[in-house]
Scaffold this active site. Structure first.
Site, PDB file in Angstrom:
ATOM      1  N   ILE A   1       3.613   9.296  12.950  1.00 63.00           N
ATOM      2  CA  ILE A   1       3.397   8.364  14.051  1.00 63.00           C
ATOM      3  C   ILE A   1       4.624   8.272  14.950  1.00 63.00           C
ATOM      4  O   ILE A   1       4.507   8.197  16.176  1.00 63.00           O
ATOM      5  CB  ILE A   1       3.007   6.983  13.490  1.00 63.00           C
ATOM      6  CG1 ILE A   1       1.608   7.060  12.869  1.00 63.00           C
ATOM      7  CG2 ILE A   1       3.044   5.907  14.574  1.00 63.00           C
ATOM      8  CD1 ILE A   1       1.225   5.843  12.058  1.00 63.00           C
TER       9      ILE A   1
ATOM     10  N   TYR B   1       4.876  -2.893  -1.014  1.00 68.64           N
ATOM     11  CA  TYR B   1       4.609  -2.421   0.343  1.00 68.64           C
ATOM     12  C   TYR B   1       3.944  -3.516   1.188  1.00 68.64           C
ATOM     13  O   TYR B   1       4.375  -3.806   2.306  1.00 68.64           O
ATOM     14  CB  TYR B   1       3.726  -1.174   0.319  1.00 68.64           C
ATOM     15  CG  TYR B   1       3.474  -0.624   1.699  1.00 68.64           C
ATOM     16  CD1 TYR B   1       4.484   0.024   2.403  1.00 68.64           C
ATOM     17  CD2 TYR B   1       2.228  -0.779   2.315  1.00 68.64           C
ATOM     18  CE1 TYR B   1       4.266   0.516   3.679  1.00 68.64           C
ATOM     19  CE2 TYR B   1       2.000  -0.288   3.592  1.00 68.64           C
ATOM     20  CZ  TYR B   1       3.023   0.353   4.268  1.00 68.64           C
ATOM     21  OH  TYR B   1       2.806   0.827   5.542  1.00 68.64           O
TER      22      TYR B   1
ATOM     23  N   LYS C   1       5.583  -5.635   4.513  1.00 65.98           N
ATOM     24  CA  LYS C   1       5.008  -5.666   5.857  1.00 65.98           C
ATOM     25  C   LYS C   1       4.679  -7.097   6.293  1.00 65.98           C
ATOM     26  O   LYS C   1       4.732  -7.419   7.487  1.00 65.98           O
ATOM     27  CB  LYS C   1       3.761  -4.777   5.897  1.00 65.98           C
ATOM     28  CG  LYS C   1       4.090  -3.292   5.750  1.00 65.98           C
ATOM     29  CD  LYS C   1       5.071  -2.803   6.815  1.00 65.98           C
ATOM     30  CE  LYS C   1       5.332  -1.321   6.757  1.00 65.98           C
ATOM     31  NZ  LYS C   1       6.258  -0.854   7.818  1.00 65.98           N
TER      32      LYS C   1
END
Length: 287
Positions: free
Chosen positions: A15, A166, A170
């Site tokens: 990305i 994870y 975030k």
């Protein structure tokens, strides 16, 4: 938004690289960050060739080391007198076994939370020199699936799992970037916006460590046909970084279809402050 100086972290593949390509094609000055010098150089040359823009350079640093984040920021400040857009794209998932960095911090939280927070603070002096600066941080819809956070154990010394680390990382980075808005208002800084984005499930090297086991390889193989391409996943970052309609808009969360609402299930101003204070104390030696 022509001739903006844009720094994209984690831009050697996936990305980040697709974000660099798209923004380079618009004529911006692009600084690509990566971890591996050879890979990042190759990505830089690819972006130059595909965009026809030679105002692209690369710098390398391993963001699992906060000392390297500091050195990286110093290099940026030596080379540039301002920064218009910072895209905090670098991130990773790790294995089912809790691992720590050389500096003693849990790896997932380091690269997904502490590193982008530290880099953002270190580059505020350059962002303040922009007429209108933007900080865009890549989060994930996985923040909704991590379960209840234990704010007495932010680095998951207890009850660690790959998915929990994870997802919570975030969630925390969304809170951190939201808190920057508050801090900027306190400081009377009005020219920098802070927004988070998510790319949906997109193909990238994000899980290069987490897919080493047979089980996770199988899951990834089955899930891959449903995933967006890296170019599709980059759309939310490109939107938040450059689109004119977001001029002056801050504290928002965007997906591929526009503005969304992050999970507020465990949010409170007090919880946000706890995560901010913990992270600030941790990165303080590198400021």
């Amino acid at each position: 938004m022509e001739n903006k100086i844009i720094l994209i972290t984690g831009a050697s593949d996936g990305i980040g690289k697709e974000t660099a390509k798209a923004l380079a094609k618009r004529g911006h000055i692009i600084i690509m960050h990566g971890r591996n010098p050879q890979k990042t150089k190759s990505a830089c040359e690819e972006v130059k060739a595909e965009s026809g823009n030679d105002k692209i350079e690369y710098l390398t640093a391993d963001f699992l080391s906060l000392a390297e984040v500091r050195n990286f920021a110093d290099k940026i400040k030596q080379k540039y007198d301002r920064l218009d857009v910072l895209v905090n794209n670098a991130g990773a998932q790790f294995t089912g076994k809790r691992e720590t960095t050389v500096e003693g911090h849990e790896k997932t939280m380091t690269i997904n939370v502490f590193a982008p927070m530290l880099l953002t603070i270190l580059l505020l002096s350059l962002l303040r020199k922009s007429q209108s600066a933007r900080v865009v941080t890549v989060a994930s819809a996985a923040h909704k699936m991590a379960g209840k956070p234990d704010l007495n154990d932010i680095e998951l010394n207890n009850n660690y799992s790959m998915g929990k680390s994870y997802g919570l990382s975030k969630l925390y980075v969304i809170w951190i970037m939201r808190h920057f808005v508050t801090e900027m208002k306190k400081a009377g800084i009005n020219n920098i916006t802070f927004n988070t984005v998510h790319p949906a499930s997109a193909t990238s090297n994000l899980g290069r460590e987490s897919t080493k086991s047979l089980g996770t390889k199988i899951i990834y193989f089955l899930w891959k046909p449903l995933m967006k391409t890296a170019a599709q996943g980059a759309a939310s970052s490109i939107y938040a970084a450059t689109f004119p309609e977001l001029e002056g808009v801050t504290g928002k969360y965007y997906g591929l279809k526009g503005e969304e609402k992050p999970s507020e299930k465990y949010y409170s101003p007090e919880n946000e402050q706890i995560v901010w204070n913990y992270s600030m104390n941790l990165i303080k030696p590198y400021l």
